[in-house]
Scaffold this motif. Structure first.
Motif, short mmCIF file in Angstrom:
data_model
loop_
_atom_site.label_atom_id
_atom_site.label_comp_id
_atom_site.label_asym_id
_atom_site.label_seq_id
_atom_site.Cartn_x
_atom_site.Cartn_y
_atom_site.Cartn_z
N VAL A 110 0.85 -1.21 0.00
CA VAL A 110 0.00 0.00 0.00
C VAL A 110 0.88 1.25 0.00
O VAL A 110 0.61 2.22 -0.72
N GLN A 111 1.95 1.21 0.79
CA GLN A 111 2.86 2.35 0.82
C GLN A 111 3.55 2.54 -0.53
O GLN A 111 3.70 3.67 -1.02
N SER A 112 3.97 1.43 -1.15
CA SER A 112 4.59 1.52 -2.48
C SER A 112 3.63 2.12 -3.49
O SER A 112 4.01 2.99 -4.29
N LEU A 113 2.38 1.64 -3.46
CA LEU A 113 1.37 2.18 -4.38
C LEU A 113 1.17 3.67 -4.15
O LEU A 113 1.07 4.45 -5.10
N SER A 114 1.14 4.07 -2.89
CA SER A 114 0.98 5.49 -2.55
C SER A 114 2.13 6.32 -3.12
O SER A 114 1.92 7.36 -3.72
N ASP A 115 3.35 5.80 -2.95
CA ASP A 115 4.52 6.53 -3.44
C ASP A 115 4.52 6.64 -4.96
O ASP A 115 4.82 7.70 -5.53
N VAL A 116 4.18 5.53 -5.62
CA VAL A 116 4.20 5.50 -7.09
C VAL A 116 3.13 6.42 -7.66
O VAL A 116 3.39 7.18 -8.60
N THR A 117 1.91 6.37 -7.12
CA THR A 117 0.85 7.24 -7.65
C THR A 117 1.16 8.71 -7.40
O THR A 117 0.80 9.57 -8.20
N ALA A 118 1.86 9.02 -6.29
CA ALA A 118 2.27 10.40 -6.04
C ALA A 118 3.27 10.85 -7.11
O ALA A 118 3.22 11.99 -7.59
N ARG A 119 4.17 9.94 -7.50
CA ARG A 119 5.15 10.28 -8.53
C ARG A 119 4.47 10.48 -9.89
O ARG A 119 4.82 11.39 -10.63
N ILE A 120 3.51 9.60 -10.21
CA ILE A 120 2.80 9.76 -11.49
C ILE A 120 2.00 11.05 -11.49
O ILE A 120 1.97 11.79 -12.48
N LEU A 121 1.34 11.36 -10.37
CA LEU A 121 0.59 12.62 -10.26
C LEU A 121 1.51 13.81 -10.52
O LEU A 121 1.12 14.79 -11.16
N GLY A 122 2.76 13.70 -10.04
CA GLY A 122 3.72 14.77 -10.27
C GLY A 122 4.01 15.01 -11.73
O GLY A 122 4.37 16.13 -12.14
N HIS A 123 3.84 13.98 -12.57
CA HIS A 123 4.04 14.14 -14.01
C HIS A 123 2.85 14.80 -14.69
O HIS A 123 2.95 15.24 -15.83
N LEU A 124 1.69 14.81 -14.01
CA LEU A 124 0.54 15.57 -14.51
C LEU A 124 0.76 17.04 -14.15
O LEU A 124 1.72 17.41 -13.48
N GLU A 125 -0.18 17.88 -14.55
CA GLU A 125 -0.09 19.30 -14.22
C GLU A 125 -0.81 19.56 -12.90
O GLU A 125 -1.79 18.88 -12.57
N ASP A 126 -0.31 20.51 -12.16
CA ASP A 126 -1.01 20.96 -10.95
C ASP A 126 -2.33 21.59 -11.39
O ASP A 126 -2.35 22.57 -12.14
N PRO A 127 -3.49 21.03 -10.97
CA PRO A 127 -4.78 21.56 -11.45
C PRO A 127 -5.01 23.00 -11.01
O PRO A 127 -5.86 23.69 -11.61
N LEU A 128 -4.31 23.47 -10.00
CA LEU A 128 -4.47 24.86 -9.55
C LEU A 128 -3.42 25.79 -10.15
O LEU A 128 -3.34 26.96 -9.77
N SER A 129 -2.62 25.27 -11.08
CA SER A 129 -1.55 26.09 -11.65
C SER A 129 -2.14 27.22 -12.48
O SER A 129 -3.22 27.11 -13.06
N GLU A 130 -1.42 28.31 -12.53
CA GLU A 130 -1.86 29.47 -13.30
C GLU A 130 -1.64 29.21 -14.78
O GLU A 130 -0.85 28.37 -15.18
N GLY A 131 -2.34 29.97 -15.59
CA GLY A 131 -2.23 29.79 -17.04
C GLY A 131 -3.55 29.32 -17.59
O GLY A 131 -4.21 28.44 -17.02
N ALA A 132 -3.97 29.90 -18.69
CA ALA A 132 -5.29 29.61 -19.24
C ALA A 132 -5.39 28.19 -19.80
O ALA A 132 -6.40 27.52 -19.62
N ASN A 133 -4.34 27.74 -20.46
CA ASN A 133 -4.42 26.47 -21.17
C ASN A 133 -3.21 25.60 -20.86
O ASN A 133 -2.08 26.10 -20.81
N TRP A 134 -3.43 24.32 -20.67
CA TRP A 134 -2.34 23.35 -20.63
C TRP A 134 -2.88 21.95 -20.91
O TRP A 134 -4.06 21.67 -20.73
N SER A 135 -2.00 21.09 -21.38
CA SER A 135 -2.35 19.69 -21.60
C SER A 135 -1.11 18.84 -21.36
O SER A 135 0.01 19.28 -21.62
N ARG A 136 -1.32 17.64 -20.85
CA ARG A 136 -0.22 16.70 -20.62
C ARG A 136 -0.62 15.35 -21.21
O ARG A 136 -1.80 14.96 -21.18
#
Length: 886
Positions: A110-136
């Motif tokens: 469970v801890q490994s899964l938590s760590d891995v999904t946190a890393r994958i989320l980091g490769h996505l964009e921060d949904p609260l980030s500034e800027g009108a448009n972005w895509s990943r």
């Protein structure tokens, strides 16, 4: 067994696993049993503890690495944004992790899964980030049946916590797979059953105050025009995340696009301030080259792009266990705009398989475990040939299929004997793409099951002298003696448990046309372990989880990489019964599975190598397009007529071997004379050194190796590949002017009595080859695993072990690791003796192992339809499946 008892067992197991998780050293089984008895005493439980102890032992031994990602190094993206966001409460992800723990997941997993999904989320964009448009755009590569759904569910939970408001999961092309995925999402993320007749709290929703996300799909209904029209909802009507689980077809995607555009898009035609995440499960499945209009890959992907383009802020993440289609086929099957939009330009993430995963490595590549699991099918052509029509008259099933069914009955009895009566146990039969043939197979198996049930009921308590006179009891005893005599139980013990096998045994035909459902959950709620025989085609091959799969029988002719791997539903986790699992395949399929498993391992190694070299997904895409196997895939996809096809290829990090050898005595005589000539000369005067398995000549000029290979005679079907190997050596000669030459001659081998002659390595001869002009080697392998380490220095061996430890968490070193530390080509020369007196031997063979790092060096290979048919045969294709939801 009542659900109360099952809940008690679950609670004891969870307490035991938690208590063992923090131990400094792995406990012995005796220590685990003692601890289990203590906890059972606290709970007042006096039942069978064997399953609980086994589960705890497996839990203690289960580990999963962090995986590795390849990212666009030029992109301005901060993948540490997750760590920097202090405002996130992680409500959904914490609830999901607690749900997994209660479900019996080991805490470290469970801890490994938590760590891995946190890393994958980091490769996505921060949904609260500034800027009108972005895509990943990204791709996550897992393993068949290894927990990809658990991973993307964890990613969804984290994304929702971080601020993604609209989430779409595309769950393959079949209704049963979409329903299965919806049920899992209901339990692990939504927290409420989406069954309109049973809207109760389940899974994560049992936590008081859980903020249930909204869903516009349910277990019965996909997203469609009716759903869209009657809802009248807008995305911004919801304060909580919205999630949809939909099928991948044009009609569904079109309905979703229309709803989004009409009800949610603003003046500029886009949806602002709604960060969107699209999870494409079985992402390679859109690459099926089908003529069925609703599954057309270009139209499907065009609709995905249109949906994504409606959002000012969007992320697309494909999940697959078979990345060949994503990176090979897309470049040739789709137009430029579609390909560029969905190619994982931002990141590719390779998930590590947990240590207890029962995957392609154990089933096909590890010689010891493969020998115990895999059984070749040699008798099917006379009963149910590869090429058959939907109206073919099936007069009888092959004896090997009945033997496999007998094995299944015995294996279930052993599982019951081991205290696994409440666990599901299944057999898969996949022998035809046609629904009428599937039904006919089920009818034959049903008849045998009825006669066997009667025989067992009359004989299982009888003395052996009486029961052994019955033909069906004889068949079961034969299956036990041949397969399970060494698994720790006697025949008398197993026989006494045979009758219990039939208590909950059911036969199913599983396809998109049938109304039968493998509803394991219903039996689970009643505390019953279902014993299921599932007969089907494509529906059994795509994402559908077959619980407790123990015996598999598959006789299919497909050579499509992604389809073949997905048909391998036997991959997964087999706690407490891995030693009982059997997989029945044609010899040709065994060869192809082994080949694809090697290719998949090499792709993963290449990602890791490119990560270290600071390269990007685009570089990996270019490398994979030049991968030798891309030729087989793109050719199968494009060569509908007899035209020639030119493809650029790279052999970087590859082993190319003459696995098709000539059996002509004159040819082999000349080849052995050639070997003696070069050996005598020291391959242009190099000193001879001994290894554990023959002699090696180091730093041989590459031109000498080329001359040797040019003079080495191969069978006509392999001549083209030999020419490609020589061409590639010529291309890399300036950068790598020297090679090592290894003459493999094991001390225990026969022959080798004369000077400059090799001792023989014994190899199995496949069926129906003895009278031909060629011999195709088992699993398309010439060298034994580990041969590539011969001649490496101590420093290189330690480096290979370090790479393996870094990737696997142990020192299990593969040949790809040895290839990664070698800095020059290795020519291996063999003398093979067939384990079959009908075939004259010995025969000469060779292999060239190319080091990594030359992925930008390519050669042009020209092929035609004849070559493709020689390499691939006339395999069936997904387009011919009746079993589609179209």
């Amino acid at each position: 067994m009542t659900t109360t008892v099952i809940t008690e067992e679950r609670n004891i197991a969870n307490a035991l696993i938690s208590g063992l998780a923090n131990l400094a050293e792995p406990p012995t089984r005796d220590e685990v049993e003692d601890k289990a008895k203590q906890i059972a005493g606290i709970f007042g439980y006096s039942g069978d503890l064997r399953n609980i102890v086994t589960e705890a032992m497996i839990s203690v031994d289960t580990r999963m690495g962090a995986g590795v990602s390849l990212v666009d190094v030029a992109a301005k993206h901060d993948d540490q944004w997750v760590r920097k966001r202090s405002d996130v409460a992680w409500t959904y992800s914490n609830a999901y992790e607690n749900f997994l723990l209660k479900d019996g997941w080991p805490p470290q997993m469970v801890q490994s899964l938590s760590d891995v999904t946190a890393r994958i989320l980091g490769h996505l964009e921060d949904p609260l980030s500034e800027g009108a448009n972005w895509s990943r755009r990204g791709l996550v590569i897992g393993h068949v049946q290894s927990g990809k759904t658990a991973n993307y569910t964890g990613l969804i939970a984290r994304a929702a916590d971080a601020g993604y408001k609209f989430i779409v999961v595309i769950a393959g092309i079949h209704n049963n797979l979409r329903k299965q995925t919806q049920e899992r999402i209901d339990e692990a993320f939504i927290g409420r059953s989406s069954d309109p007749d049973d809207r109760r709290a389940i899974g994560v929703g049992l936590t008081p105050g859980f903020p249930n996300p909204a869903t516009l799909t349910n277990i019965n209904e996909d997203f469609n025009k009716n759903t869209a029209t009657k809802s009248g909802w807008k995305i911004n009507d919801f304060s909580k995340p919205i999630i949809l689980v939909i099928k991948k077809n044009v009609t569904t995607l079109t309905a979703l696009h229309k709803w989004l555009k009409e009800l949610n898009a603003e003046g500029d035609g886009r949806i602002a301030d709604v960060p969107m995440l699209l999870i494409d499960d079985e992402a390679d499945n859109a690459s099926i080259n089908t003529n069925k209009e609703d599954l057309n890959p270009t139209r499907t992907n065009a609709m995905l792009r249109r949906i994504l383009s409606l959002f000012a802020k969007s992320c697309y993440v494909g999940y697959t266990a078979t990345p060949f289609a994503n990176i090979f086929i897309n470049h040739d099957a789709y137009d430029e705009e579609v390909r560029e939009e969905l190619f994982p330009r931002d990141f590719i993430y390779c998930l590590d398989a947990p240590t207890t995963y029962f995957g392609a490595e154990k089933v096909f590549l590890d010689e010891d475990t493969s020998q115990s699991v895999v059984r070749p099918i040699d008798d099917c052509e006379d009963f149910l040939p590869h090429s058959h029509r939907r109206d073919a008259l099936i007069l009888e099933l092959p004896p090997s299929l009945y033997h496999a069914f007998d094995q299944f009955i015995v294996a279930r009895a052993i599982r019951n004997l081991r205290g696994q009566r409440t666990k599901h146990c299944s057999m898969m039969i996949n022998v035809s793409r046609f629904v009428p043939i599937q039904k006919a197979v089920r009818d034959f198996i049903s008849l045998r099951e009825k006669k066997m049930r009667e025989a067992v009921r009359a004989n299982y308590l009888m003395p052996e002298s009486v029961s052994s006179a019955n033909l069906y009891m004889q068949a079961l005893r034969t299956a036990f003696d041949a397969e399970y005599a060494e698994v720790g139980h006697t025949w008398i013990e197993v026989k006494s448990h045979l009758n219990s096998v039939f208590d909950h045994l059911h036969l199913y035909v599983i396809n998109s046309k049938s109304d039968e459902a493998l509803d394991y959950a219903r039996y689970e709620r009643e505390g019953i372990g279902l014993t299921a025989v599932a007969v089907g085609g494509l529906s059994l091959s795509r994402g559908l989880t077959i619980e407790g799969l123990t015996v598999s029988y598959m006789y299919r002719n497909t050579r499509m990489y992604d389809t073949l791997m997905q048909m391998g539903r036997w991959f997964g986790y087999r706690p407490g019964f891995q030693d009982l699992c059997r997989v029945h395949l044609s010899r040709e399929s065994i060869n192809w599975y082994s080949h694809i498993a090697e290719a998949a391992e090499e792709l993963t190694q290449q990602i890791k190598r490119m990560r270290r070299d600071g390269m990007s997904p685009r570089d990996f895409g270019l490398y994979v397009r030049a991968h030798p196997d891309s030729l087989l895939i793109t050719a199968a996809n494009k060569m509908r007529s007899g035209e020639e096809l030119t493809v650029e290829q790279s052999f970087s990090g590859r082993l190319r071997e003459s696995y098709i050898v000539s059996t002509n005595p004159d040819v082999n005589g000349r080849n052995f004379a050639l070997i003696a000539e070069y050996w005598r000369s020291g391959f242009a005067g190099r000193p001879e050194e001994q290894t554990d398995k023959g002699v090696i000549f180091r730093d041989v000029p590459i031109g000498v190796v080329e001359d040797f290979l040019k003079r080495f005679e191969t069978h006509s079907t392999f001549a083209g590949l030999k020419a490609d190997v020589v061409s590639y050596l010529e291309r890399i000669a300036e950068r790598r002017p020297l090679a090592d030459v290894l003459l493999i001659s094991p001390s225990a081998g026969s022959g080798g009595d004369q000077p400059y002659t090799l001792k023989n390595q014994v190899r199995v001869v496949g069926k129906d080859q003895a009278n031909g002009t060629a011999w195709r080697l088992n699993k398309d392998r010439v060298a034994s695993r580990g041969d590539e380490k011969l001649g490496l220095s101590d420093t290189q061996l330690k480096e290979a072990e370090a790479l393996a430890t870094e990737e696997n968490g142990n020192e299990t070193v593969s040949d790809t690791h040895y290839r990664m530390v070698r800095n020059k080509p290795l020519l291996m020369i063999h003398s093979l003796a067939p384990r079959n007196e009908a075939l004259v031997g010995p025969v000469a063979a060779f292999g060239v192992s190319f080091p990594y790092g030359d992925y930008s060096t390519t050669i042009n290979v020209v092929v035609n339809k004849v070559w493709l048919q020689q390499m691939q045969g006339y395999g069936d294709t997904p387009d011919e499946e009746e079993d589609y939801d179209a």
